[in-house]
Design an enzyme around this catalytic site. Sequence first.
Site, PDB file in Angstrom:
ATOM      1  N   LYS A   6       6.278  -6.480  -3.567  1.00 26.95           N
ATOM      2  CA  LYS A   6       7.277  -6.605  -2.446  1.00 26.95           C
ATOM      3  C   LYS A   6       6.731  -5.747  -1.332  1.00 26.95           C
ATOM      4  CE  LYS A   6      10.429  -3.812  -1.609  1.00 26.95           C
ATOM      5  NZ  LYS A   6      10.357  -3.704   0.227  1.00 26.95           N
TER       6      LYS A   6
ATOM      7  N   CYS B 274       0.892   8.854   6.348  1.00 26.45           N
ATOM      8  CA  CYS B 274       1.195   9.617   5.317  1.00 26.45           C
ATOM      9  C   CYS B 274       0.125  11.013   5.103  1.00 26.45           C
ATOM     10  CB  CYS B 274       1.237   9.047   3.940  1.00 26.45           C
ATOM     11  SG  CYS B 274      -0.352   8.214   3.485  1.00 26.45           S
TER      12      CYS B 274
END
Length: 491
Positions: free
Chosen positions: A185, A295
């Site tokens: 996903k 990140c």
Amino acid sequence: MDIDIDSIVKSPYGEGDLWIGGQWRASSDGRTYPVYDPATGEVVREVGAASAADAAAALDAASGAAEQWRRTPARRRSEILTGAFRLMHEHSDALARLITLENGKAYRDAKAEVGYAAEFFRWFAEEAVRVGSGFGEAPAGGFRHVVIKQPVGVTAFVTPWNFPAAMATRKIAPALAAGCPVVLKPAPETPMTALAVAALLAEAGLPDGLLNVLPTDRAPETVSAWLEDERVRKFSFTGSTATGRVLLRQCADHVVNVTMELGGNAPFVVLADADVDAAVRGAMDAKMRGGGEVCIAANRFYVHADVAAEFTEKFGAAMRAVKTGPGLAEGVTLGPMINPTAVERISGLVTDAVQRGARIAAQGQVPVDGGWYHPATVLTDVPADAEILHTEVFGPVAPIVTFTDEEEMLTAANDTAYGLASYVYTRDLARGLRIAERLEAGMVGLNRGLISDTAAPFGGVKQSGIGREGGREGIEAFLETKYVALDWPTD
């Protein structure tokens, strides 16, 4: 297959936007959702929104393909991944433009991402044929130990929007190399890049059912359908720590093997003996790649008082010189943020810091019309209680804190729930290594602002995640160890 950017945007696959069992499908209930261009705020196109029923269909396809893929020779798996590597390079321009369209990042960053993403296919193509086994004699005699590695089974992935190609391939490549089928996903903001990767893998010869890609804006029901099914034996997630906590609880119900790459709050340390010019170049790499929406981006800058003025002046000049605008425009190095909520959140952190006493030392310009932009910004005199020092900025803002005491700096740098990346600049290698060892992070850039590499293990400590991706460790995450006791009489 010709990956044409215009056809992808208009309606790439005719039958629908879900890739399940080697076929393009519409969502089971016909539902769609909009994908936006962050540079304009306009809808690029409507994309099919997968449902729980689609998630189940994808899992059926993956489960049905699992046994044959497990028995496929490692050399064949390797050849398919090598083919995908070559195809990504052949279509690198189209893929980069697609990333820029739905993510907003500057084209140069998107092009670099495509190259990085492709490298995971090449690296794990090589690792596929090097999965080891063991054979040894029991110390007491009488039998032998046979240790073999086997695919963990069906794997489910959830990937973020900030690296829509690389975060997909970093998970897909080792899973397929190890012999595991995949259900994926992608982030709702950036589904088209993942679909393009699926198309290229199909062209490279990947058998049907081994990669299933389900765009959706209803993640909870889709992902829950996977995590509640005992056929899913591995789950890998890249995203926020808050969401990771929720998913970990779900994985616990069926004791699912997990890899989590979560949030960060990376300190960037500039010691008194640092090469300031090199530190500024590294700071621009560590802070501004991908617009700071990374990140491992440098979040907090700890600069020794002896070099603080010089570093701030030169870093500020570099930040003011950043050209902001649509990612595909000539010379742009900072594109828009992913959505207006991100702009509001980043602006809120700057406002909070200034209200607490921080000063805006440098700030770039942004387009006045359209798009979701935030200027490149340097803050100085940032107080310890400013929220920006305690949260992931995920944007082009650099707060600077001056220090004189190394121990106090290390205490402040480690005073966070996160531990993904850190950066240190010094001319003294021994000192740099000593500090690197004391920084509570899974990765450290020593005199280097770019640290990601396909051949190195990527991951963090504390609440920045569980496990590692990339490197030799990357394929191990998709393998189970089996021990066979083989009777071997000595007489």
